[in-house]
Every structure is written in structure tokens, then in C-alpha cells.
Design an enzyme around this catalytic site. Structure first.
Site, PDB file in Angstrom:
ATOM      1  N   SER A 352       0.869  -1.162   0.000  1.00  0.00           N
ATOM      2  CA  SER A 352       0.000   0.000   0.000  1.00  0.00           C
ATOM      3  C   SER A 352       0.912   1.219   0.000  1.00  0.00           C
ATOM      4  O   SER A 352       1.683   1.402   0.933  1.00  0.00           O
ATOM      5  CB  SER A 352      -0.868  -0.042   1.255  1.00  0.00           C
ATOM      6  OG  SER A 352      -1.930   0.865   1.154  1.00  0.00           O
ATOM      7  N   ARG A 391       3.052 -12.123   2.942  1.00  0.00           N
ATOM      8  CA  ARG A 391       2.174 -12.280   1.783  1.00  0.00           C
ATOM      9  C   ARG A 391       2.970 -12.575   0.515  1.00  0.00           C
ATOM     10  O   ARG A 391       2.487 -13.264  -0.379  1.00  0.00           O
ATOM     11  CB  ARG A 391       1.302 -11.030   1.607  1.00  0.00           C
ATOM     12  CG  ARG A 391       0.243 -10.937   2.690  1.00  0.00           C
ATOM     13  CD  ARG A 391      -0.758  -9.826   2.444  1.00  0.00           C
ATOM     14  NE  ARG A 391      -1.721  -9.766   3.547  1.00  0.00           N
ATOM     15  CZ  ARG A 391      -2.718  -8.892   3.618  1.00  0.00           C
ATOM     16  NH1 ARG A 391      -2.882  -7.990   2.647  1.00  0.00           N
ATOM     17  NH2 ARG A 391      -3.554  -8.911   4.629  1.00  0.00           N
TER      18      ARG A 391
END
Length: 426
Positions: A352, A391
Site C-alpha cells: 500500500s 504475503r
RNA sequence: GGAGAGGUGGCCGAGUGGUUGAAGGCGCGCCCCUGCUAAGGGCGUAUAGGUUAACUCUUAUCGAGGGUUCGAAUCCCUCCCUCUCCGCCA
């Protein structure tokens, strides 16, 4: 934190702009408080002025050897009156501050309208999801098969939303960290930093976690009031808190590997299986501290730097621009990078990247000396994940899996895995 | 953990109750002199507010927060931080 001056001079405009973020700014309440504040402040300050003047007179009279008794009588009730006003003013100022601290940043004009992630807009994609000639497993199935990812033991040790990694999987996780740091420091010009993983309340306020999002943080039960960091963004950005840096010190570019701790309050029932959403995960964070006119470009660059990692790992991804409703409290513009996760047959956020403008800098009082004006001015802050390590590990395991349950090591990672081209779970 | 010293402006550093927002120096900016890569002189140079069309005026800030006082950088209390010595420790 928004510029209080702007909020005073054009509250309606600000309120209108904040609607995109789903924030309802109560102009009437704010303006009413402002009126009170103004009146009280003028009163208080004129009383303070009176006190200062008379005190000075007393000093002068005393020095001249005059009788000060009549002068003392004059200021007799001034003190009590002043104190009362000061208390009233403090209360109002406190209320205004509470409001100000809770107002989110104004979104950039490019931010699309929308209430939630449904309205996020894809702006580019890279790579093509692989088609498997066997039934692709998710990372849980792959990892649990032989103990490389052990969720049950983590539950015993701590609780849910934690994981124990073992053997080649743990090594692959470590390899990812080294690889990311090396790329960012040698190819993208970032300086590696290692910072405290606990921060004080001032730092958490500076980047916008406090006071509004205290529930998302783990607070240490000790009277120092420390918090476990939810991201390295907090300690790294606060490097410049309460500083005035020289113009040639900017831009500052930091890459930082750290654990991240999130209480995941309010996420009950979401991603409960696997290591998508954990209370503790690791991340390589990119932070840029820049001059105001540089932040838009820095944000684009930083996003690209994060993308490079996925490109080198040959993992398919897409970039989305967050809509108003999905945009974070402190951000004016955010790009999410989402990696392809075969086990879920979808893209999942892996980074992000946000531009915060001067919002965090104002909270932190992080400034630079503008040579053109000679005055200290707020810097801009930009940051993003480059990338979330857990992730990324999931993405590698799932995208590079083979029919026999082994996993091919991406070419870029092989030097970090002792040259191994394949891993088996322990 | 024990003992001691200290936290003042961009930096260094004076200042122990009365025009001290703060001497002096460094740095920086403008100007003058000098005419040669030196030096000297003058002036200016904190931040955040309020007020004003503006000038002005004004408030707060000397680690943070309380207190004493007509008045606090200066006195008292609590906390934080830094340094030195001892102890402990990966």
C-alpha cells in the site's frame, strides 16, 4: 492534521472535500467553538497583558523604593479572574484539538468516489496468472502438508493469527527480506535503517495511529505507554519529528525491515485461515521524506520501486487506486499493489503506497528550511510496503508450486537460497 | 538498580525572582570597506497563535507537566531525557 487556518477560513469547502472520504465534518459545531475560542482568547490575553504591565510597574516601583501596597491592591482580584478565563479557554482549545486530531486528510482530486474497495480502480496490471495443469493448492495446504507452515503450534505458543515457519520455508522467508532490502538499497537509492519496534505515544500520534486508532495497536502494559509498531512507517517517519532539516538533506529515502504488530480489531471472521492476516508479520517498508513539490513524483517512484520486487520475482499483479471510502485516515492518495494468489483465485493486497502530503508532517512538526523564504516549512511524507514479506511468501509458494508439492525457487531468490532451484517442505 | 552532574534560540554558551524572547560567540543573509583566493566593519537573523486591510499592538514558549508569587529561564513538586562512575546484562 489539517491546517487549522484553512479549517477556520473555509470550513465549508473542507467539509465538502472530506465527504469523498465518508467523513462528516460538523461545520456548525466547529464554528461555534471557534467563536467561543476567539472571544475567550482575546479576553484572556488582554487580562494577561494587564497583569504583565502591572507586575512590571510593581517591579519598577520597588526598585525606586516606593510603596507598592497600593499597586498590589490593584492586581488583587485580577489573578482570580484571569485564572478562570484561562481554564475556560483551555477547555475550549482542548475540544477544538480533539476535533482537529480526528479530521482525516483531504483526498487528492484523482481519488475516485466510492464507499469501499468495490469502487477501487485498477490502473495497470503486470504479468499473466499461470494456468495449472494440476489442482493448485493454497499455501495452507502446501505448507501444512509437511510442517513448513505450522499454525497449530503457533496457537499453542501464542494464539490464533500467528504462524511458525520451519526449514526451507523459514529460509525462503528470510531470503525474501534480504532480496528486497538489497534491491531497494542498491538499485533504488534507499538507506537501510533498523529502528525500535516499540514507539511512544508521540510517535504514534505523529503518523496518525493515535488517538483515533488505538484499538488497532498493541499497547504494552507498563507505565511508559509504549506501543508495538503496526508498521515501520511509524518509527522511520518519526526520525524527523520535531526537526528542521536543511534543504540539501532532502529527499531522505529509507528502507526498513521490521516486524509489524496489529491487533486486527474489527477484522473478526476475515481471512481467519492461513497467513494472510496475522497479528505479527514482517515487512520491508519504504519511506521518503521530501520537499512538498517532490511528493507526487516520489509517490509514483516509490510505487514503482515496490512493483520492481514483484517483477523480479515474476509474480503477476495489478495496481489499484483506492477510492475515497477505502482511503486511510492520513493519506491523500494511495495505490494498492495486489499480487495474484492462485489458492484464492484472486488478487490480494501486498503493498500500500501512499502520499500523505503535509498531514503527518504537521502532526510531527517535521520541517525543512526553505532557502527561498528562509523559513521552516512542513515537509511531505510518502511511504509504502516494498513488500509485505509474509504475503510475498504466500504468493511465491502458491504461484511456483509443482504437482509433486515442491516449490520452484524464483530465479532472483536462488542466490539467497544457496543456489537451490527447488524446495521441498521439511 | 545505586551515586552525582546537567537539559536555554539553527549550533555553542551566559544568565538564580522584576523591560531577558533571552548577553556573547558561531553559522546564515544583506550592505560597506579592502582589490585579490586573507581580513575588518555595520545591520539583520526563533517558533506558534491572537488582532489588523496593513503598519502596529499583543499572548505563549528557556526538556514536559503541575505549584508558589503581583511577577518565574531563575524557587518548589512530579515525570522524561542526556552525561559520568559503580552494579547488572544479550
Amino acid at each position: 492534521m489539517l491546517d487549522l487556518k484553512r479549517l477556520r477560513t473555509e470550513p465549508e469547502t473542507v467539509a465538502e472535500l472530506l465527504k469523498k472520504k465518508g467523513h462528516d465534518f460538523d461545520v456548525a459545531a466547529f464554528s461555534a467553538l471557534e467563536e467561543k475560542r476567539k472571544a475567550l482568547q482575546v479576553d484572556t490575553e488582554s487580562l494577561q497583558n494587564e497583569r504583565n504591565t502591572k507586575s512590571r510597574n510593581i517591579g519598577n516601583a520597588k526598585a525606586a523604593g516606593e510603596d507598592i501596597a497600593p499597586l498590589l491592591a490593584e492586581v488583587d482580584d485580577l489573578k482570580a479572574t484571569l485564572q478562570k478565563k484561562e481554564v475556560e479557554l483551555d477547555v475550549i482549545v482542548g475540544e477544538l484539538e480533539t476535533i482537529l486530531h480526528g479530521v482525516p486528510n483531504i483526498p487528492d482530486e484523482r481519488v475516485p468516489e466510492g464507499a469501499d474497495e468495490e469502487s477501487n480502480q485498477e490502473i495497470r496490471t503486470w504479468g499473466k496468472p499461470r494456468s495449472f495443469d494440476f489442482e493448485a493448492k493454497d499455501h495452507i495446504e502446501l505448507g501444512e502438508a509437511r510442517g513448513g507452515l505450522d499454525f497449530e503450534t503457533a496457537v499453542k505458543i501464542t494464539g490464533s493469527r500467528f504462524v511458525v515457519m520451519q526449514g526451507e520455508v523459514a529460509k525462503l522467508h528470510r531470503a525474501l527480506v534480504q532480496f528486497m532490502l538489497d534491491v531497494h538499497t542498491t538499485e533504488h537509492g534507499y538507506t537501510e535503517v533498523n529502528v525500535p519496534n516499540m514507539v511512544n505515544a508521540e510517535s504514534a500520534f505523529g503518523t496518525g495511529q493515535l488517538p483515533k486508532f488505538a484499538d488497532d495497536l498493541f499497547e504494552l502494559k507498563d507505565d511508559r505507554g509504549f506501543y508495538l509498531i503496526p508498521t515501520a512507517e511509524v518509527p522511520v517517519t518519526n526520525i524527523v519529528r520535531d526537526e528542521i532539516v536543511e534543504a540539501d538533506a532532502l529527499p531522505m529515502k529509507f528502507a526498513c525491515h521490521s516486524p509489524c504488530f496489529r491487533s486486527e480489531a474489527g477484522s473478526y471472521g476475515k481471512d481467519t485461515r492461513g497467513m494472510i492476516r496475522q497479528h505479527q508479520f514482517e515487512k520491508v517498508e519504504l519511506v521518503q521524506l521530501v520537499k512538498p513539490e517532490q511528493s507526487k513524483q516520489a509517490h509514483e517512484d516509490l510505487t514503482h520501486h515496490a512493483e520492481v520486487i514483484l517483477q523480479k520475482l515474476e509474480l503477476p499483479y495489478r495496481v489499484v487506486i483506492l477510492c475515497g471510502g477505502d482511503l486511510g485516515f492520513s493519506a491523500e492518495l494511495t495505490y494498492d499493489i495486489e499480487v495474484w494468489v492462485p489458492g484464492q483465485d484472486t488478487f490480494r493486497e501486498i503493498s500500500s503506497c501512499s502520499n500523505f502530503g503535509d498531514f503527518q508532517a504537521r502532526r510531527m512538526q517535521a520541517r525543512w528550511r526553505n532557502p527561498n523564504t528562509g523559513k521552516p516549512e512542513l515537509i511531505h511524507t510518502v511511504n509504502g510496503s516494498g513488500l509485505a514479506v509474509g504475503r510475498t511468501l504466500i504468493a511465491v509458494l502458491e504461484n511456483y508450486q509443482n504437482a509433486d508439492g515442491s516449490v520452484t525457487v524464483p530465479l532472483a531468490l536462488q542466490p539467497y537460497m544457496g543456489g537451490a532451484s527447488t524446495i521441498l517442505f521439511p
